[in-house]
Motif scaffolding. Structure first.
Motif, PDB file in Angstrom:
ATOM      1  N   SER A  27       0.824  -1.203   0.000  1.00  0.00           N
ATOM      2  CA  SER A  27       0.000   0.000   0.000  1.00  0.00           C
ATOM      3  C   SER A  27       0.863   1.261   0.000  1.00  0.00           C
ATOM      4  O   SER A  27       1.842   1.351   0.754  1.00  0.00           O
ATOM      5  N   LYS A  74       0.123   4.001   1.287  1.00  0.00           N
ATOM      6  CA  LYS A  74       0.040   4.581   2.632  1.00  0.00           C
ATOM      7  C   LYS A  74       1.053   3.921   3.566  1.00  0.00           C
ATOM      8  O   LYS A  74       1.664   4.586   4.406  1.00  0.00           O
ATOM      9  N   ARG A 111       4.262   5.725   5.465  1.00  0.00           N
ATOM     10  CA  ARG A 111       4.514   5.618   6.904  1.00  0.00           C
ATOM     11  C   ARG A 111       5.938   5.132   7.174  1.00  0.00           C
ATOM     12  O   ARG A 111       6.607   5.608   8.096  1.00  0.00           O
ATOM     13  N   TYR A 163      -2.548   1.472  10.823  1.00  0.00           N
ATOM     14  CA  TYR A 163      -3.642   2.408  10.639  1.00  0.00           C
ATOM     15  C   TYR A 163      -3.696   3.364  11.811  1.00  0.00           C
ATOM     16  O   TYR A 163      -2.972   3.217  12.784  1.00  0.00           O
ATOM     17  N   LYS A 211       1.322   7.787  11.473  1.00  0.00           N
ATOM     18  CA  LYS A 211       1.883   8.622  10.409  1.00  0.00           C
ATOM     19  C   LYS A 211       3.372   8.879  10.599  1.00  0.00           C
ATOM     20  O   LYS A 211       4.077   9.176   9.638  1.00  0.00           O
TER      21      LYS A 211
END
Length: 305
Positions: free
Chosen positions: A199, A201, A205, A222, A228
């Protein structure tokens, strides 16, 4: 020797705590069959009832002096959103403590939940019911990390005593333990971070974590916060949940935390039996109580009683 019971026992964190505090634990109950089976496997001398405690016949419990309980927390946690019908049922499980206390009139109750439990609209009524049964209540909001657990896990522990005034406890405060101390670096398989299907995302990260912490750090898959930015290995882990949340980065490789590592992060003994499936083991640990916190509370309760 004082005798105790463990309601909503789950994996048995409160049972471990009571036993370590010198209390003879004689009974445990939970509605989840797998949790009951795991409890029996780890504590074969204790009577275990697998049932909905809102339908319990309290007269069938063995004699005891102390009640430990961790009613369902999901209906109170703001992190879970608004599944109203399901959550209303979960919130109502706290009334089982009142029913048991009305029948057995235990000397002490120690009830654990998420801090959001104090914001439950019916909390004043629930507390009033316990007070009408002769209990005074002292709330303690405790982060497990302050008791030497390698995890930040803030919970409220409500100490009920059959006394005119709430009991005043002085609890130990231990140094924080880094999460690096529980990671089994050589025990499990790692995968390439840069691989097909990863992913964007997740990659973002990892990139953010590398910028802050270098080649080794942890991060959740998540949520906000360290979701983050990543998280230093020199700190306790963030809160363990019932889903597979935390990942470890080492160089250009990564993997998820494993149940054996979560077991240590949750302060359970290394030889404590868990479900054989990864998903169920993590779910059970994420629902559990870190044993050292109620153990410290019970030791102090006995000291000042």
């Amino acid at each position: 020797m004082l005798k105790g019971i463990d309601l909503f026992a789950g994996a048995g964190g409160n049972t471990i705590a009571g036993t370590n505090a010198g209390i003879e634990m004689v009974y445990a109950a939970n509605h989840w069959q797998m949790a009951c089976d795991i409890h029996r496997s780890n504590h074969p001398s204790i009577e275990v009832a697998c049932q909905d405690l809102q339908q319990a016949d309290w007269s069938r419990l063995p004699a005891h002096d102390i009640g430990l309980a961790s009613p369902c927390c999901q209906g109170h946690s703001k992190a879970r959103g608004k599944e109203r019908a399901h959550h209303d049922t979960q919130r109502n499980t706290a009334w089982a403590v009142v029913g048991c206390a009305e029948y057995h009139k235990e000397d002490v109750w120690l009830v654990e939940n998420v801090v959001d439990f104090l914001d439950w609209p019916l909390f004043p009524s629930w507390l009033d019911a316990m007070r009408r049964l002769g209990y005074a209540m002292a709330p303690y909001i405790i982060d497990s990390a302050d008791h030497g657990v390698p995890q930040h896990r803030e919970r409220v522990y409500m100490v009920f005593t059959r006394s005119k005034h709430p009991i005043e406890l002085t609890l130990p405060k231990r140094p924080h333990v880094p999460v690096s101390s529980v990671i089994e670096w050589e025990s499990y398989n790692w995968s390439k971070i840069e691989k097909t299907g990863r992913s964007p995302k997740t990659l973002a990260r990892v990139k953010s974590g590398r910028e802050r912490f270098g080649d080794r750090f942890v991060f959740p898959y998540y949520s906000s916060g360290s979701g983050k930015t990543g998280r230093s290995l020199d700190r306790p882990l963030g809160t363990v949940t019932t889903v597979d949340r935390w990942a470890i980065v080492q160089g250009d490789m990564m993997r998820m935390f494993q149940p054996s590592e979560y077991r240590k992060v949750m302060n359970f003994p290394e030889n404590y039996l868990l479900p054989s499936t990864r998903r169920e083991a993590i779910k059970m640990l994420g629902n559990a109580v870190t044993p050292i916190v109620p153990e410290d509370l019970l030791n102090e309760i006995q000291r000042v009683a």
